[in-house]
Design a protein around this motif. Structure first.
Motif, PDB file in Angstrom:
ATOM      1  N   ALA A  61       0.844  -1.194   0.000  1.00  0.00           N
ATOM      2  CA  ALA A  61       0.000   0.000   0.000  1.00  0.00           C
ATOM      3  C   ALA A  61       0.878   1.243   0.000  1.00  0.00           C
ATOM      4  N   MET A  62       0.444   2.246  -0.759  1.00  0.00           N
ATOM      5  CA  MET A  62       1.116   3.540  -0.761  1.00  0.00           C
ATOM      6  C   MET A  62       0.152   4.574  -0.199  1.00  0.00           C
TER       7      MET A  62
ATOM      8  N   PHE B 184      -1.171  -3.452  -5.865  1.00  0.00           N
ATOM      9  CA  PHE B 184      -0.830  -2.113  -5.395  1.00  0.00           C
ATOM     10  C   PHE B 184      -2.090  -1.399  -4.926  1.00  0.00           C
ATOM     11  N   ILE B 185      -2.085  -0.952  -3.668  1.00  0.00           N
ATOM     12  CA  ILE B 185      -3.214  -0.216  -3.089  1.00  0.00           C
ATOM     13  C   ILE B 185      -2.781   1.216  -2.837  1.00  0.00           C
ATOM     14  N   LEU B 186      -3.627   2.173  -3.226  1.00  0.00           N
ATOM     15  CA  LEU B 186      -3.343   3.590  -3.004  1.00  0.00           C
ATOM     16  C   LEU B 186      -4.348   4.156  -2.021  1.00  0.00           C
ATOM     17  N   SER B 187      -3.851   4.881  -1.014  1.00  0.00           N
ATOM     18  CA  SER B 187      -4.721   5.439   0.017  1.00  0.00           C
ATOM     19  C   SER B 187      -4.438   6.926   0.202  1.00  0.00           C
TER      20      SER B 187
ATOM     21  N   PHE C 266       4.333  -0.956   3.424  1.00  0.00           N
ATOM     22  CA  PHE C 266       3.768   0.361   3.173  1.00  0.00           C
ATOM     23  C   PHE C 266       4.834   1.290   2.611  1.00  0.00           C
ATOM     24  N   VAL C 267       4.444   2.059   1.606  1.00  0.00           N
ATOM     25  CA  VAL C 267       5.242   3.196   1.155  1.00  0.00           C
ATOM     26  C   VAL C 267       4.521   4.449   1.645  1.00  0.00           C
TER      27      VAL C 267
END
Length: 342
Positions: A68-69, A97-100, A123-124
């Motif tokens: 996740a980023m 890839f998850i974007l939050s 996590f990025v």
């Protein structure tokens, strides 16, 4: 002609003469399938050219094959490059890839990490708004890498704002400016503090006066208040925390009849899309955001904050460069502020 049909788990089941669930267990939990049947399934899969999905391998290893980023503002063009770079490197590694979006909130950032912790392998955190101590605490339980933020002991990929800020001051000094104001970003922004320290140090070397104003939200709508605050000072050069704020400053200066760059020079950071389209085109510090995103995912693949010791982190520093456009010019003979205020 269309692309060849992909071999599925059901094709392997028919070939091996077993249930699809048996094929699934043979790859994801082989200890639950006897050796003879497992060998039969693997042989059938080999004949058909079947390869288990990354998720199946992840289940076998207890991993999710997902990262996740988290970004403070998904609408800010500054993050587009980092997102694109991170997503591309994740795809190359067969990772989901998850974007939050954390909405510039440290509390929401921490909440998202806790909510996603069982669903992702790492996590990025891009421009994390969390205090350094909180990031270090999270790194004890989660695999982390940072983009454009540094916390001692945590792997990070950053654009070199220190030398870049020096380039800004060198440019302004060469144009005869003797003072500048820094229109700062959010109080919890690591880069805001870093940029100010570098600007102040470089200004001192040139014998220039420097003042920090703000904090201001890093968005165009905040440019009016930032410009008005700057006009109350005698500085002839305005350095905004990011391009969005700088574009808002340009708009407000135009409304107040201040000619740019004849009466005031304006500089931004990030070189976002549109920085060359505003009037006048914006002088700004550019950096390879896509490379920073890719590097952060690469650091995760190497183990992130769980690799090695926390006193020997991986750190990637990427070069920045000043893009000179029409928003900066020679310092006026007299300050514009005094004329406007009288």
């Amino acid at each position: 002609m269309g692309s060849p049909k992909r071999t599925t788990i059901y094709d392997v089941a028919r070939e091996a003469g077993v249930a699809a669930s048996t094929v699934s267990r043979a790859f994801s939990n082989p200890r639950r399938v006897n050796a003879v049947t497992r060998g039969h399934v693997h042989a059938a899969a080999e004949r058909l050219g079947y390869r288990p999905s990354p998720l199946a391998s992840a289940l076998q290893s207890g991993r999710t094959a997902t990262i996740a980023m988290l970004v403070p503002d998904i609408t800010n063009p500054h993050f587009f490059g980092a997102i694109r770079g991170a997503e591309g490197r994740a795809r190359q590694a067969d990772l989901t890839f998850i974007l939050s979006n954390t909405e510039e909130s440290a509390a929401k950032e921490q909440d998202q990490i806790e909510r996603l912790s069982r669903s992702v392998d790492g996590f990025v955190l891009a421009a994390s708004r969390l205090p350094g101590g909180a990031v270090a605490d999270l790194a004890r339980d989660h695999n982390l890498a940072l983009v454009n933020r540094e916390v001692e002991g945590i792997p990070s990929a950053v654009v070199d704002n220190d030398s870049g800020s020096g380039q800004i001051v060198d440019h302004l000094a060469s144009l005869g400016h003797r003072s500048l104001v820094y229109l700062s970003g959010p109080e919890q922004s690591w880069s805001a503090g870093r940029r100010w320290n570098a600007l102040r140090s470089a200004a001192s070397e040139h014998g220039m006066a420097a003042e920090r104003l703000g904090p201001f939200p890093p968005m165009t709508d905040a440019g009016g208040a930032a410009a008005d605050a700057a006009l109350a000072r005698d500085a002839t050069a305005l350095v905004a925390h990011n391009d969005l704020l700088a574009i808002g400053v340009l708009k407000r200066l135009a409304e107040r009849g201040v000619a740019v760059p004849e009466e005031a020079s304006v500089v931004g950071y990030d070189d976002i899309f549109g920085a060359d389209l505003c009037v006048p085109a914006l002088t700004t510090l550019a950096g390879p955001g896509d490379r920073a995103g890719r590097a952060a995912v690469e650091l995760l693949l190497r183990g992130g904050s769980r690799s090695g010791t926390l006193t020997d982190p991986h750190r990637v520093v990427l070069p920045s460069h000043l893009v000179i456009r029409e928003s900066t010019g020679p310092a006026p003979v007299t300050g514009h502020s005094r004329r406007l205020l009288h």
